[in-house]
Design a protein around this motif. Structure first.
Motif, PDB file in Angstrom:
ATOM      1  N   THR A  69     -15.054   1.598 -11.406  1.00  0.00           N
ATOM      2  CA  THR A  69     -14.747   1.720  -9.972  1.00  0.00           C
ATOM      3  C   THR A  69     -15.855   1.104  -9.120  1.00  0.00           C
ATOM      4  O   THR A  69     -15.591   0.405  -8.136  1.00  0.00           O
ATOM      5  CB  THR A  69     -14.563   3.210  -9.612  1.00  0.00           C
ATOM      6  OG1 THR A  69     -13.507   3.747 -10.410  1.00  0.00           O
ATOM      7  CG2 THR A  69     -14.207   3.353  -8.135  1.00  0.00           C
TER       8      THR A  69
ATOM      9  N   GLN B 140      -7.069   2.853 -12.461  1.00  0.00           N
ATOM     10  CA  GLN B 140      -7.087   1.487 -11.950  1.00  0.00           C
ATOM     11  C   GLN B 140      -6.233   1.366 -10.685  1.00  0.00           C
ATOM     12  O   GLN B 140      -6.608   0.685  -9.728  1.00  0.00           O
ATOM     13  CB  GLN B 140      -6.567   0.527 -13.032  1.00  0.00           C
ATOM     14  CG  GLN B 140      -7.461   0.426 -14.251  1.00  0.00           C
ATOM     15  CD  GLN B 140      -8.814  -0.168 -13.915  1.00  0.00           C
ATOM     16  OE1 GLN B 140      -8.918  -1.032 -13.050  1.00  0.00           O
ATOM     17  NE2 GLN B 140      -9.860   0.306 -14.566  1.00  0.00           N
ATOM     18  N   GLU B 141      -5.063   2.038 -10.679  1.00  0.00           N
ATOM     19  CA  GLU B 141      -4.206   1.983  -9.489  1.00  0.00           C
ATOM     20  C   GLU B 141      -4.910   2.599  -8.288  1.00  0.00           C
ATOM     21  O   GLU B 141      -4.834   2.066  -7.174  1.00  0.00           O
ATOM     22  CB  GLU B 141      -2.905   2.723  -9.766  1.00  0.00           C
ATOM     23  CG  GLU B 141      -1.979   2.006 -10.728  1.00  0.00           C
ATOM     24  CD  GLU B 141      -0.698   2.783 -11.007  1.00  0.00           C
ATOM     25  OE1 GLU B 141       0.067   2.353 -11.863  1.00  0.00           O
ATOM     26  OE2 GLU B 141      -0.480   3.827 -10.354  1.00  0.00           O
TER      27      GLU B 141
ATOM     28  N   TYR C  33       0.840  -1.208   0.000  1.00  0.00           N
ATOM     29  CA  TYR C  33       0.000   0.000   0.000  1.00  0.00           C
ATOM     30  C   TYR C  33       0.872   1.254   0.000  1.00  0.00           C
ATOM     31  O   TYR C  33       0.630   2.195  -0.769  1.00  0.00           O
ATOM     32  CB  TYR C  33      -0.902  -0.005   1.237  1.00  0.00           C
ATOM     33  CG  TYR C  33      -1.707   1.270   1.384  1.00  0.00           C
ATOM     34  CD1 TYR C  33      -1.214   2.357   2.099  1.00  0.00           C
ATOM     35  CD2 TYR C  33      -2.948   1.398   0.777  1.00  0.00           C
ATOM     36  CE1 TYR C  33      -1.922   3.530   2.201  1.00  0.00           C
ATOM     37  CE2 TYR C  33      -3.679   2.563   0.885  1.00  0.00           C
ATOM     38  CZ  TYR C  33      -3.152   3.631   1.610  1.00  0.00           C
ATOM     39  OH  TYR C  33      -3.866   4.786   1.717  1.00  0.00           O
TER      40      TYR C  33
ATOM     41  N   CYS D 239      -8.149   2.803  -7.767  1.00  0.00           N
ATOM     42  CA  CYS D 239      -9.201   1.866  -7.339  1.00  0.00           C
ATOM     43  C   CYS D 239      -8.590   0.688  -6.590  1.00  0.00           C
ATOM     44  O   CYS D 239      -9.076   0.285  -5.537  1.00  0.00           O
ATOM     45  CB  CYS D 239      -9.994   1.396  -8.558  1.00  0.00           C
ATOM     46  SG  CYS D 239     -11.273   0.198  -8.168  1.00  0.00           S
ATOM     47  N   GLN D 240      -7.476   0.126  -7.135  1.00  0.00           N
ATOM     48  CA  GLN D 240      -6.831  -1.018  -6.484  1.00  0.00           C
ATOM     49  C   GLN D 240      -6.287  -0.632  -5.128  1.00  0.00           C
ATOM     50  O   GLN D 240      -6.302  -1.424  -4.174  1.00  0.00           O
ATOM     51  CB  GLN D 240      -5.700  -1.539  -7.382  1.00  0.00           C
ATOM     52  CG  GLN D 240      -5.089  -2.849  -6.897  1.00  0.00           C
ATOM     53  CD  GLN D 240      -6.095  -3.976  -6.873  1.00  0.00           C
ATOM     54  OE1 GLN D 240      -6.867  -4.145  -7.807  1.00  0.00           O
ATOM     55  NE2 GLN D 240      -6.133  -4.739  -5.790  1.00  0.00           N
TER      56      GLN D 240
ATOM     57  N   ASN E 279     -15.293  -6.140  -4.175  1.00  0.00           N
ATOM     58  CA  ASN E 279     -14.443  -6.127  -2.990  1.00  0.00           C
ATOM     59  C   ASN E 279     -15.279  -6.262  -1.718  1.00  0.00           C
ATOM     60  O   ASN E 279     -14.877  -6.929  -0.770  1.00  0.00           O
ATOM     61  CB  ASN E 279     -13.622  -4.833  -2.958  1.00  0.00           C
ATOM     62  CG  ASN E 279     -12.734  -4.757  -1.718  1.00  0.00           C
ATOM     63  OD1 ASN E 279     -12.950  -3.939  -0.836  1.00  0.00           O
ATOM     64  ND2 ASN E 279     -11.748  -5.644  -1.643  1.00  0.00           N
TER      65      ASN E 279
ATOM     66  N   ALA F 268     -15.803  -2.747  -9.208  1.00  0.00           N
ATOM     67  CA  ALA F 268     -14.653  -3.251  -8.446  1.00  0.00           C
ATOM     68  C   ALA F 268     -14.897  -3.141  -6.946  1.00  0.00           C
ATOM     69  O   ALA F 268     -14.575  -4.053  -6.180  1.00  0.00           O
ATOM     70  CB  ALA F 268     -13.386  -2.477  -8.849  1.00  0.00           C
TER      71      ALA F 268
ATOM     72  N   ILE G  44      -9.113  -0.697  -2.738  1.00  0.00           N
ATOM     73  CA  ILE G  44      -9.487  -2.091  -2.468  1.00  0.00           C
ATOM     74  C   ILE G  44      -8.484  -2.735  -1.513  1.00  0.00           C
ATOM     75  O   ILE G  44      -8.857  -3.404  -0.548  1.00  0.00           O
ATOM     76  CB  ILE G  44      -9.579  -2.873  -3.794  1.00  0.00           C
ATOM     77  CG1 ILE G  44     -10.787  -2.377  -4.614  1.00  0.00           C
ATOM     78  CG2 ILE G  44      -9.692  -4.373  -3.529  1.00  0.00           C
ATOM     79  CD1 ILE G  44     -10.858  -2.976  -5.992  1.00  0.00           C
ATOM     80  N   ASN G  45      -7.182  -2.531  -1.781  1.00  0.00           N
ATOM     81  CA  ASN G  45      -6.149  -3.111  -0.907  1.00  0.00           C
ATOM     82  C   ASN G  45      -6.269  -2.576   0.513  1.00  0.00           C
ATOM     83  O   ASN G  45      -6.105  -3.307   1.494  1.00  0.00           O
ATOM     84  CB  ASN G  45      -4.761  -2.791  -1.460  1.00  0.00           C
ATOM     85  CG  ASN G  45      -4.470  -3.549  -2.741  1.00  0.00           C
ATOM     86  OD1 ASN G  45      -5.232  -4.431  -3.131  1.00  0.00           O
ATOM     87  ND2 ASN G  45      -3.378  -3.215  -3.411  1.00  0.00           N
TER      88      ASN G  45
END
Length: 897
Positions: free
Chosen positions: A732, A339-340, A289, A342-343, A739, A735, A346-347
């Protein structure tokens, strides 16, 4: 072991229902079927040996399993030995009914322990039925030797099999998958003994091709050193295609009980490994992260200054290159960063969920790297980006307008300068001083014609000045040149006015001296000058550049051109009339023999000039027609591009909105298990990804529109920016929804919550989610808790709200609701439990040594503890002793206990 519900029906035989699936006999002991002879032989020997291993504690044994239990006495004795309980006093008589009574007492006792006996009655045992006797003994073995085996939440057969697999996993040529053929080569039994007592067997000397030798070695060592009687014959096991499973299980269970004392340390080590593995995984997620957040923030920091740069280029090509760079940014560089981002969210959510489920403190990123910090930075990026494209298009329109005005300015200046050439010299002449009367009068008339011409050119000078002013207002890059040229024209124009007035004054002073005037020349000059000006204006209009952005605008120009062409016949009449005057002069001269000088004293225009300009006008008219038609074709092509883009945009826009609405209801309305919900959401996600080609095609059409400099589209309310933003929001949203379900699965598995409980939680949440938006107001949440049996006071409810809504948002999400419900009902590892596990490994000491950690834990977890534990300070402790108490507390964010 779960409590067993038992139902007993007594009709000379016993039928008992048991909840444990494995405790239910795997096959009915059918009276009409016989056991496989090989299996029967193995069971006889194994079960007899097992019974004797317990009966010898009472000083007796059996020789024939179906004969020695017929009177029920040794059967009751066996049950007393293995259970440690007293059975009712047996009947001492030798009559058949005495035997049946004793066997029934034994069977009643078995039933009282929650065991199901299928079709096994006292009469069969008394009659010496081999199959029924073996079935009864197997049921006793299951209940008293195997049922209580438990390994990692599995029990009975599965637990025993898992225990065997764990113990034999490191050994070569051993792969325990069942309780029959996996044991034929004897290596599995030798491995079990070697794992717990490596001093009894040299495992390296065993060979897989010597199964009988391996089996006999295991039997002999177990009987001699482990007090496990020999229950099997090596030849029987090797020569039987599939050894009897029950016999193998009975024998292996003896090893489990023999080595049960060593399991406590292993269980403690497993608990520590599990806790450390969770901690290692969480630390890895934290590092990932931090890295991803740093990279994303750095990209935003580098991108914002580029978007904030509003320094306009001076040429259209340079500004179009800026627009192309911006399109590349939106198509190529930004989507991966979306995308990064959003990821990253999520992470972060997954990490917090895992920390919460493992009873760890919440993760606090480094300063400036919180999700809110990244969101604020992203918001700043989008705010800067929002006006950049609009500024680019505005600048392109401005440069396009400037280029058009500059060209128009040059054209008008060239025409004006061409007209003024020599005019100052002409007005400065003093030819009237030596001219004749007629020449003087001619000069006067000529001067009047010039003044008329000068007045006619006043509009052009004003237009030149207006265009120059507009170029200055639009910040034209070469404004200095424009201003210089315009100033020169204005100064020259003022000088022409002054010179004209001076010449008129001079001619008027001598006008009285002149009497003769050629009326026809004068009339020709007066008619030719405006007609010439009209032709000049016509040529200027026909060559005038234009810029339009719609078919309506070009149609307006075509209409004006058609109106102009309608005036040509009348103009031609004027031309003929003007030329008629000249012809009349020639006719008079010819008639009266007047010798003409060939020069009209009142004008520089000749009939040839009129004819030449007229031919030029006629030539320019079809050229103008062609230019207008070409522009019509271009505008029609632009219109087709508008309609093509609008047709797709009007489909894609509503599709995105529909998908957004569907996804917003999916997490609330979908029934079934979480895995089914996940599959449904994954299908939604795949459908969305498959739709990407339509977005790309629309991007292509949008690029064609921008390359064609089309700035409006009346056929749709959707712009490419609307579609891009909607598409990014859709990706988003799906995703994040996936999640949320993944976190619910993680919560369910970690907390041991059944699908029925989750469905019940979902039903309660949906019932009180009155707005159907996946969130409850505090009042609805209170009503939901009351409906589920909670007795809530104001203080207690306030405490619960701090748990489910720590940020005081005023709403309770489904994830927060699930976390609260699972926190109320489930148990997690605590610092005290981990501390107790370390104490077992340390043999009740308050410290633990490096050697003990490396002996009891796998290498990776052992090194993890060694590098993080602090040195233990206390009396009588060896050098290198480690403090596991403070380490256990630190794992859960607690101070030392």
């Amino acid at each position: 072991m779960t409590a067993v519900e038992t139902q007993i029906t007594y009709t000379n035989s016993y039928t008992i229902q048991h909840e444990d699936a494995y405790m239910t006999q795997e096959e009915d002991w059918d009276r009409d079927l016989l056991l496989d002879p090989a299996w029967e032989k193995q069971q006889r020997k194994t079960f007899t040996a097992w019974c004797n291993s317990h009966l010898r504690k009472a000083g007796t044994q059996i020789e024939n399993i179906e004969e020695d239990f017929r009177n029920g006495l040794k059967l009751m004795l066996l049950l007393e030995v293995i259970s440690g309980e007293r059975l009712p006093k047996p009947d001492k008589g030798k009559m058949r009914f005495h035997k049946i009574a004793n066997v029934n007492k034994a069977l009643d006792f078995i039933c009282s322990k929650g065991v199901k006996l299928v079709s096994i009655g006292a009469e069969e045992i008394v009659d010496g039925n081999v199959k029924m006797t073996l079935g009864m003994i197997w049921t006793i073995i299951l209940r008293f030797a195997i049922q209580d085996i438990s390994v990692e939440e599995t029990s009975a057969k599965e637990g025993l099999l898992l225990w065997c697999q764990r113990k034999t996993a490191p050994y070569r040529n051993v792969n325990v998958q069942n309780f029959h053929i996996s044991w034929k080569d004897g290596l599995a039994l030798c491995a079990l003994i070697h794992r717990h007592r490596p001093d009894l067997i040299d495992y390296s000397k065993l060979r897989k091709d010597d199964p009988i030798g391996n089996l006999n070695t295991a039997f002999e060592v177990a009987e001699k050193y482990l007090d496990i009687p020999k229950m099997l014959d090596a030849e029987d096991i090797v020569n039987t295609p599939k050894p009897d499973e029950k016999a193998i299980m009975t024998y292996v269970s003896c090893f489990y009980h023999a080595f049960a004392g060593a399991e406590q340390a292993e269980t403690a080590a497993n608990r520590i490994c599990k806790v450390l593995a969770v901690n290692q995984e969480n630390e890895k997620l934290m590092e990932e992260y931090e890295k991803l957040a740093s990279e994303l923030l750095e990209w935003i920091r580098r991108t914002i200054p580029w978007l904030e740069n509003r320094v306009a280029e001076q040429t259209m090509r340079a500004m179009q290159q800026k627009l192309e760079d911006f399109r590349d940014y939106r198509r190529v560089h930004k989507p991966p960063r979306v995308q990064e981002k959003c990821q990253l969210e999520i992470n972060f959510n997954t990490l917090q969920t895992k920390l919460r489920l493992s009873n760890r403190p919440a993760f606090m990123p480094s300063e400036g790297k919180m999700v809110s910090d990244i969101a604020n930075a992203w918001k700043g990026l989008e705010q800067v980006e929002k006006g950049y494209e609009e500024w680019l298009l505005t600048e392109i329109r401005r440069l396009e307008r400037l280029d058009h005005l500059a060209e128009k300015f040059k054209q008008k200046c060239a025409m004006h300068e061409a007209w003024t050439t020599g005019k100052e010299d002409l007005l400065s002449q003093k030819d009237y001083e030596s001219a004749s009367l007629m020449e003087i009068r001619a000069l006067m008339r000529k001067h009047e014609a010039f003044e008329s011409d000068l007045a006619a050119h006043q509009d052009r000078v004003e237009q030149i000045a207006a265009i120059a002013q507009e170029l200055n207002e639009l910040d034209y890059h070469d404004a200095a040149t424009v201003n210089t040229r315009c100033q020169g024209i204005c100064d020259q124009w003022d000088n022409l006015g002054t010179l004209t007035q001076k010449r008129r004054d001079s001619l008027e002073r001598v006008e009285k001296l002149w009497e003769t005037i050629d009326q026809l020349y004068l009339e020709f000059a007066k008619r030719a000058a405006p007609f010439n000006n009209w032709m000049d204006g016509a040529m200027e209009d026909l060559q005038d550049m234009f810029i339009v952005h719609s078919i309506e605008e070009i149609q307006s120009l075509i209409t004006a051109h058609d109106q102009f062409k309608a005036t040509l016949p009348e103009a031609d009449k004027e031309r003929m009339a003007t030329l008629g005057i000249h012809n009349e002069i020639l006719k008079i001269a010819q008639t009266y023999g007047i010798k003409l000088s060939g020069i009209n004293p009142y004008t520089n225009l000749s009939s040839q000039d009129i004819s030449t300009k007229w031919d030029t006008v006629k030539h320019l008219v079809p050229l103008r027609d062609q230019m207008l038609q070409e522009e019509v074709a271009r505008q029609q092509a632009n219109e087709r591009l508008r309609r093509q883009f609008a047709a797709q945009a009007n489909i894609i826009g509503p599709w995105i909105q529909t998908k957004m609405e569907e996804i917003s209801h999916v997490s609330v309305d979908i029934a079934g298990s979480l895995e089914e919900q996940m599959n449904s959401l994954k299908q939604y996600e795949q459908n969305i990804i498959n739709y990407k080609s339509n977005i790309d095609k629309l991007e292509g059409d949008h690029q064609l529109i921008q390359e064609s400099l089309i700035f409006d589209n009346k056929h749709t309310n959707y712009t490419m920016e609307h579609i891009r933003v909607g598409w990014e929001q859709l990706l988003t949203t799906i995703a994040r929804t996936i999640n949320e379900v993944e976190n619910q699965i993680l919560t369910r598995d970690a907390k041991g919550i059944s699908q029925e409980q989750l469905n019940e939680f979902r039903a309660s949440f949906n019932h009180f989610d009155r707005k159907r938006n996946g969130m409850m107001d505090p009042d609805d949440f209170r009503a939901c808790l009351i409906s589920m049996g909670y007795d809530l006071g104001e203080v207690e409810f306030a405490r619960i709200m701090t748990l489910v809504d720590p940020n005081n948002t005023g709403v309770v999400t489904f994830q927060a609701f699930i976390d609260f419900m699972t926190r109320e009902t489930a148990e997690t590892d605590t610092a005290e439990q981990v501390m107790a596990s370390f104490k077992i490994l340390a043999s009740d000491k308050n410290y633990i040594t490096v050697e003990e950690l490396r002996r009891e834990l796998p290498p990776e977890q052992a090194e993890y503890c060694i590098t993080r534990m602090t040195r233990y300070v206390g009396p009588d402790c060896p050098s290198g002793a480690l403090d596991y108490i403070s380490f256990s507390s630190a794992l859960y964010g607690e101070s030392d206990l």
